[in-house]
Design a protein around this motif. Structure first.
Motif, PDB file in Angstrom:
ATOM      1  N   UNK A 144       0.958  -1.351  -0.037  1.00  0.00           N
ATOM      2  CA  UNK A 144      -0.076   0.026  -0.048  1.00  0.00           C
ATOM      3  C   UNK A 144       0.888   1.271  -0.043  1.00  0.00           C
ATOM      4  N   UNK A 145       0.373   2.176  -0.751  1.00  0.00           N
ATOM      5  CA  UNK A 145       1.372   3.438  -0.499  1.00  0.00           C
ATOM      6  C   UNK A 145       0.892   4.487   0.410  1.00  0.00           C
ATOM      7  N   UNK A 146       2.015   4.782   1.300  1.00  0.00           N
ATOM      8  CA  UNK A 146       1.963   5.772   2.600  1.00  0.00           C
ATOM      9  C   UNK A 146       2.307   7.061   1.931  1.00  0.00           C
ATOM     10  N   UNK A 147       1.435   7.798   2.270  1.00  0.00           N
ATOM     11  CA  UNK A 147       1.823   9.461   2.230  1.00  0.00           C
ATOM     12  C   UNK A 147       2.142   9.992   3.594  1.00  0.00           C
ATOM     13  N   UNK A 148       3.107  10.782   3.805  1.00  0.00           N
ATOM     14  CA  UNK A 148       3.336  11.498   5.084  1.00  0.00           C
ATOM     15  C   UNK A 148       3.839  12.932   4.968  1.00  0.00           C
ATOM     16  N   UNK A 149       2.946  13.728   5.547  1.00  0.00           N
ATOM     17  CA  UNK A 149       3.359  15.150   5.345  1.00  0.00           C
ATOM     18  C   UNK A 149       3.941  15.412   7.027  1.00  0.00           C
ATOM     19  N   UNK A 150       4.873  16.348   6.982  1.00  0.00           N
ATOM     20  CA  UNK A 150       5.408  16.802   8.138  1.00  0.00           C
ATOM     21  C   UNK A 150       6.291  18.160   8.003  1.00  0.00           C
ATOM     22  N   UNK A 151       6.414  18.693   9.247  1.00  0.00           N
ATOM     23  CA  UNK A 151       7.376  19.865   9.238  1.00  0.00           C
ATOM     24  C   UNK A 151       8.275  19.845  10.316  1.00  0.00           C
ATOM     25  N   UNK A 152       8.898  20.994  10.672  1.00  0.00           N
ATOM     26  CA  UNK A 152      10.130  20.918  11.593  1.00  0.00           C
ATOM     27  C   UNK A 152       9.661  20.300  12.904  1.00  0.00           C
ATOM     28  N   UNK A 153       8.317  20.421  13.310  1.00  0.00           N
ATOM     29  CA  UNK A 153       8.042  20.101  14.628  1.00  0.00           C
ATOM     30  C   UNK A 153       7.641  18.500  14.544  1.00  0.00           C
ATOM     31  N   UNK A 154       7.560  17.794  13.336  1.00  0.00           N
ATOM     32  CA  UNK A 154       6.987  16.410  13.596  1.00  0.00           C
ATOM     33  C   UNK A 154       6.099  16.053  12.294  1.00  0.00           C
ATOM     34  N   UNK A 155       5.612  14.834  12.438  1.00  0.00           N
ATOM     35  CA  UNK A 155       4.565  14.436  11.517  1.00  0.00           C
ATOM     36  C   UNK A 155       3.141  15.116  11.647  1.00  0.00           C
ATOM     37  N   UNK A 156       2.432  15.460  10.552  1.00  0.00           N
ATOM     38  CA  UNK A 156       1.389  16.308  10.539  1.00  0.00           C
ATOM     39  C   UNK A 156       0.024  15.349  10.055  1.00  0.00           C
ATOM     40  N   UNK A 157       0.481  14.548   9.140  1.00  0.00           N
ATOM     41  CA  UNK A 157      -0.609  13.790   8.464  1.00  0.00           C
ATOM     42  C   UNK A 157      -0.196  12.502   7.732  1.00  0.00           C
ATOM     43  N   UNK A 158      -0.512  11.304   7.967  1.00  0.00           N
ATOM     44  CA  UNK A 158      -0.457  10.265   7.472  1.00  0.00           C
ATOM     45  C   UNK A 158      -1.601   9.684   6.610  1.00  0.00           C
ATOM     46  N   UNK A 159      -1.411   9.367   5.345  1.00  0.00           N
ATOM     47  CA  UNK A 159      -2.632   8.853   4.415  1.00  0.00           C
ATOM     48  C   UNK A 159      -2.200   7.560   3.601  1.00  0.00           C
ATOM     49  N   UNK A 160      -3.003   6.549   3.743  1.00  0.00           N
ATOM     50  CA  UNK A 160      -2.995   5.183   3.031  1.00  0.00           C
ATOM     51  C   UNK A 160      -3.839   5.497   1.702  1.00  0.00           C
ATOM     52  N   UNK A 161      -3.117   5.225   0.434  1.00  0.00           N
ATOM     53  CA  UNK A 161      -3.862   5.165  -0.948  1.00  0.00           C
ATOM     54  C   UNK A 161      -4.608   3.904  -0.860  1.00  0.00           C
ATOM     55  N   UNK A 162      -5.911   4.042  -1.019  1.00  0.00           N
ATOM     56  CA  UNK A 162      -6.791   2.985  -1.072  1.00  0.00           C
ATOM     57  C   UNK A 162      -6.577   1.971  -2.260  1.00  0.00           C
ATOM     58  N   UNK A 163      -6.808   0.823  -2.048  1.00  0.00           N
ATOM     59  CA  UNK A 163      -6.346  -0.383  -2.945  1.00  0.00           C
ATOM     60  C   UNK A 163      -6.983  -0.177  -4.484  1.00  0.00           C
ATOM     61  N   UNK A 164      -6.155  -0.460  -5.367  1.00  0.00           N
ATOM     62  CA  UNK A 164      -6.631  -0.423  -6.779  1.00  0.00           C
ATOM     63  C   UNK A 164      -6.645   1.256  -7.240  1.00  0.00           C
ATOM     64  N   UNK A 165      -6.303   1.898  -6.620  1.00  0.00           N
ATOM     65  CA  UNK A 165      -6.155   3.364  -6.802  1.00  0.00           C
ATOM     66  C   UNK A 165      -4.881   4.060  -7.298  1.00  0.00           C
TER      67      UNK A 165
END
Length: 205
Positions: A144-165
């Motif tokens: 599964x594809x994991x997207x991680x968004x962060x800044x200097x203070x740490x992780x803000x958001x993690x999102x998993x791409x749905x299957x077959x997308x």
């Protein structure tokens, strides 16, 4: 018996040698993948002579191409150069404000089963003890594809791409909406101050 010297081949002159080296260099510059055998055919030189010219006089070696994520077009390189200059200008104006407002992201494939590497499986043993054994296990086909968004203070958001997308501009638009909600909860006041999103991915338009 003749007292005159027999004709013999002379040592090639320095001028001829320079011309030969230039010819070999010209052939290589015309085709970087040219083989020594083709150069031999074009110049009439032996294999050893061509090899010495390439390595000892032209100081060239044959290397493999380095893998890069993508090759940018000239316009893309100019755009990236201009954006990099703008980022440097903002950094010089206020370094603390620059990093405080910067948000970046990246993606990575996450396998459902990712076995330990050979390096991770190392164990300590006595010199007389037999080495440990480990069955070779492959990574699972499911991932599964994991997207991680962060800044200097740490992780803000993690999102998993749905299957077959697949990752498209529509997916990024949805991800940006999720990021806005996450910033409101985890980084209060950051939206008001202004966010600089640094992401080299699909356009959101």
């Amino acid at each position: 018996m003749s007292l005159t010297d027999e004709p013999k081949s002379r040592r090639p002159s320095l001028t001829d040698r320079v011309a030969t080296v230039k010819k070999v260099e010209y052939l290589i510059l015309e085709d970087r993948r040219i083989t020594i055998h083709v150069i031999m055919h074009e110049t009439g030189l032996s294999y050893g002579s061509v090899w010495k010219i390439i390595h000892n006089e032209l100081h060239m070696s044959k290397v493999s191409a380095r893998w890069v994520p993508r090759l940018m077009a000239p316009l893309q390189r100019e755009t990236r150069l201009e954006l990099s200059r703008q980022m440097l200008t903002l950094l010089k104006q206020d370094e603390e404000d620059f990093f405080g407002r910067l948000v970046t992201m990246d993606e990575s494939w996450i396998y459902l089963h990712d076995p330990k590497t050979k390096e991770m499986s190392k164990e300590r043993k006595h010199t007389t003890s037999p080495p440990p054994k480990k069955a070779k296990v492959q990574k699972s086909a499911g991932k599964v594809m994991l997207s991680v968004i962060w800044n200097c203070c740490g992780v803000i958001l993690t999102d998993y791409l749905a299957k077959s997308q697949t990752i498209t501009s529509a997916y990024y638009c949805t991800l940006l909406n999720k990021l806005r909600d996450a910033l409101k909860k985890k980084r209060r006041g950051m939206l008001t101050k202004g966010v600089r999103l640094l992401a080299d991915n699909a356009h959101s338009s």
